[in-house]
Design a protein around this motif. Structure first.
Motif, PDB file in Angstrom:
ATOM      1  N   UNK A 135       0.838  -1.199   0.000  1.00  0.00           N
ATOM      2  CA  UNK A 135       0.000   0.000   0.000  1.00  0.00           C
ATOM      3  C   UNK A 135       0.874   1.251   0.000  1.00  0.00           C
ATOM      4  N   UNK A 136       0.658   2.108  -0.984  1.00  0.00           N
ATOM      5  CA  UNK A 136       1.390   3.371  -1.097  1.00  0.00           C
ATOM      6  C   UNK A 136       0.440   4.505  -0.745  1.00  0.00           C
ATOM      7  N   UNK A 137       0.847   5.356   0.207  1.00  0.00           N
ATOM      8  CA  UNK A 137      -0.018   6.414   0.717  1.00  0.00           C
ATOM      9  C   UNK A 137       0.701   7.757   0.732  1.00  0.00           C
ATOM     10  N   UNK A 138      -0.047   8.819   0.505  1.00  0.00           N
ATOM     11  CA  UNK A 138       0.492  10.177   0.570  1.00  0.00           C
ATOM     12  C   UNK A 138      -0.287  10.947   1.627  1.00  0.00           C
ATOM     13  N   UNK A 139       0.450  11.449   2.631  1.00  0.00           N
ATOM     14  CA  UNK A 139      -0.154  12.213   3.718  1.00  0.00           C
ATOM     15  C   UNK A 139       0.270  13.677   3.651  1.00  0.00           C
ATOM     16  N   UNK A 140      -0.638  14.574   4.005  1.00  0.00           N
ATOM     17  CA  UNK A 140      -0.265  15.972   4.187  1.00  0.00           C
ATOM     18  C   UNK A 140       0.674  16.056   5.381  1.00  0.00           C
ATOM     19  N   UNK A 141       1.730  16.859   5.237  1.00  0.00           N
ATOM     20  CA  UNK A 141       2.721  17.001   6.309  1.00  0.00           C
ATOM     21  C   UNK A 141       2.701  18.449   6.804  1.00  0.00           C
ATOM     22  N   UNK A 142       2.023  18.717   7.913  1.00  0.00           N
ATOM     23  CA  UNK A 142       1.909  20.093   8.418  1.00  0.00           C
ATOM     24  C   UNK A 142       3.221  20.603   9.005  1.00  0.00           C
ATOM     25  N   UNK A 143       3.260  21.887   9.272  1.00  0.00           N
ATOM     26  CA  UNK A 143       4.476  22.499   9.822  1.00  0.00           C
ATOM     27  C   UNK A 143       4.788  21.968  11.218  1.00  0.00           C
ATOM     28  N   UNK A 144       3.790  21.421  11.886  1.00  0.00           N
ATOM     29  CA  UNK A 144       3.987  20.880  13.231  1.00  0.00           C
ATOM     30  C   UNK A 144       4.500  19.436  13.212  1.00  0.00           C
ATOM     31  N   UNK A 145       4.665  18.870  12.016  1.00  0.00           N
ATOM     32  CA  UNK A 145       5.141  17.486  11.895  1.00  0.00           C
ATOM     33  C   UNK A 145       6.500  17.320  12.568  1.00  0.00           C
ATOM     34  N   UNK A 146       6.642  16.233  13.303  1.00  0.00           N
ATOM     35  CA  UNK A 146       7.921  15.904  13.928  1.00  0.00           C
ATOM     36  C   UNK A 146       8.066  14.395  13.950  1.00  0.00           C
ATOM     37  N   UNK A 147       9.035  13.888  13.205  1.00  0.00           N
ATOM     38  CA  UNK A 147       9.230  12.440  13.123  1.00  0.00           C
ATOM     39  C   UNK A 147       9.625  11.876  14.482  1.00  0.00           C
ATOM     40  N   UNK A 148       9.097  10.713  14.855  1.00  0.00           N
ATOM     41  CA  UNK A 148       9.520  10.056  16.094  1.00  0.00           C
ATOM     42  C   UNK A 148      11.034   9.838  16.063  1.00  0.00           C
ATOM     43  N   UNK A 149      11.711   9.884  17.204  1.00  0.00           N
ATOM     44  CA  UNK A 149      13.177   9.756  17.251  1.00  0.00           C
ATOM     45  C   UNK A 149      13.725   8.558  16.480  1.00  0.00           C
ATOM     46  N   UNK A 150      13.023   7.440  16.519  1.00  0.00           N
ATOM     47  CA  UNK A 150      13.522   6.233  15.841  1.00  0.00           C
ATOM     48  C   UNK A 150      13.487   6.365  14.324  1.00  0.00           C
ATOM     49  N   UNK A 151      12.743   7.359  13.813  1.00  0.00           N
ATOM     50  CA  UNK A 151      12.609   7.519  12.362  1.00  0.00           C
ATOM     51  C   UNK A 151      12.888   8.963  11.935  1.00  0.00           C
ATOM     52  N   UNK A 152      13.900   9.544  12.573  1.00  0.00           N
ATOM     53  CA  UNK A 152      14.264  10.927  12.261  1.00  0.00           C
ATOM     54  C   UNK A 152      15.557  11.017  11.460  1.00  0.00           C
ATOM     55  N   UNK A 153      16.225   9.883  11.261  1.00  0.00           N
ATOM     56  CA  UNK A 153      17.486   9.861  10.517  1.00  0.00           C
ATOM     57  C   UNK A 153      17.276   9.243   9.142  1.00  0.00           C
TER      58      UNK A 153
END
Length: 274
Positions: free
Chosen positions: A153-171
């Protein structure tokens, strides 16, 4: 008279395209429901645009199309078509592909992440990662032999200015692994789910019983309301006829097809006379 007819046909083209896209959105909603992506992966799915996947050796993929590992080994081109003129694509998005496994899977250990890019943008209609943060580069499907047709499944999400990736997926450049997809969406603060699509890949013959999914039948899809009068007509009847809905859809589809053919013929005639 010829010029008036040509002008009329040309003015119909945006309307035809809008109607076709809107019907396409309803079709992909039905695909996600009838393939059990809703609720296996998503609690609901109400896209505002169409997402098209194009693999170099396949071309455009039809929703739910069965493909081989070789056919989907290379990164696809992703294009987005808004369902209506009110949908703006001048924003930042997150693109993700996960393995939802076979129909009926609950996946308590999480979903396999095959693709995750933050801050992608849309150039024209094509999703671009030129300035994106690539968490997991596209990795082709590799379902276990005999495990059945996996839904990718391929999905596209809106990414607002408040978006912050969880630490495990920030690199960047994290390899393929399992993660709790819905927890990622919630914890990172992603916005609305804009569009989605999926395909299936199976290696060898399934050794387990797989739940069947119903094919999407276009005549069962709800007919779009295109004017205030049609809305009032719908509200006046509490139990609309399924047969009437199917007939209306056939009429709409025929009108769209005839309009496109007429426009093409007239354009060719003009060019011939030049």
């Amino acid at each position: 008279m010829f010029a008036i007819t040509l002008l009329t046909s040309l003015t119909l083209i945006p309307f035809v395209n809008a109607q076709a896209t809107s019907l396409g959105v309803e079709a992909i909603e039905a695909h996600f429901s009838q393939s059990a992506i809703v609720p296996d992966l998503l609690a609901s799915f109400n896209p505002s645009a169409l997402l098209t996947l194009n693999f170099p050796v396949v071309g455009d993929v039809q929703p739910g199309q069965s493909l081989t590992q070789a056919q989907v080994a290379q990164t696809p081109t992703v294009t987005i078509t808004p369902a209506n003129s009110s949908t703006s694509l001048n924003s930042t998005y997150t693109l993700v592909m996960v393995d939802a496994d076979i129909v009926g899977s609950k996946l308590p250990q999480g979903q396999t992440r095959h693709w995750l890019e933050n801050s992608v943008v849309i150039n024209g209609s094509v999703v671009s990662n030129a300035s994106a943060t690539v968490i997991t580069r596209y990795a082709g499907p590799a379902p276990a032999a005999g495990s059945g047709p996996h839904r990718y499944v391929v999905l596209l999400y809106a990414q607002p200015s408040t978006f912050k990736a969880p630490p495990a997926y920030s690199q960047s450049n994290i390899g393929v692994s399992t993660f709790d997809f819905n927890a990622y969406v919630q914890e990172s603060g992603l916005g609305a789910l804009i569009a989605g699509n999926y395909f299936t890949v199976e290696v060898e013959t399934a050794t387990v019983s797989i739940s069947a999914t119903s094919p999407v039948v276009s005549s069962t899809l709800p007919v779009l309301s295109t004017s205030p009068s049609s809305s009032s007509s719908s509200s006046s009847s509490s139990t609309p006829s399924k047969t009437s809905g199917a007939s209306d859809l056939v009429v709409q589809s025929s009108f769209l097809a005839v309009s496109l053919i007429l426009a093409k013929v007239l354009l060719q005639a003009v060019c011939f006379g030049c």
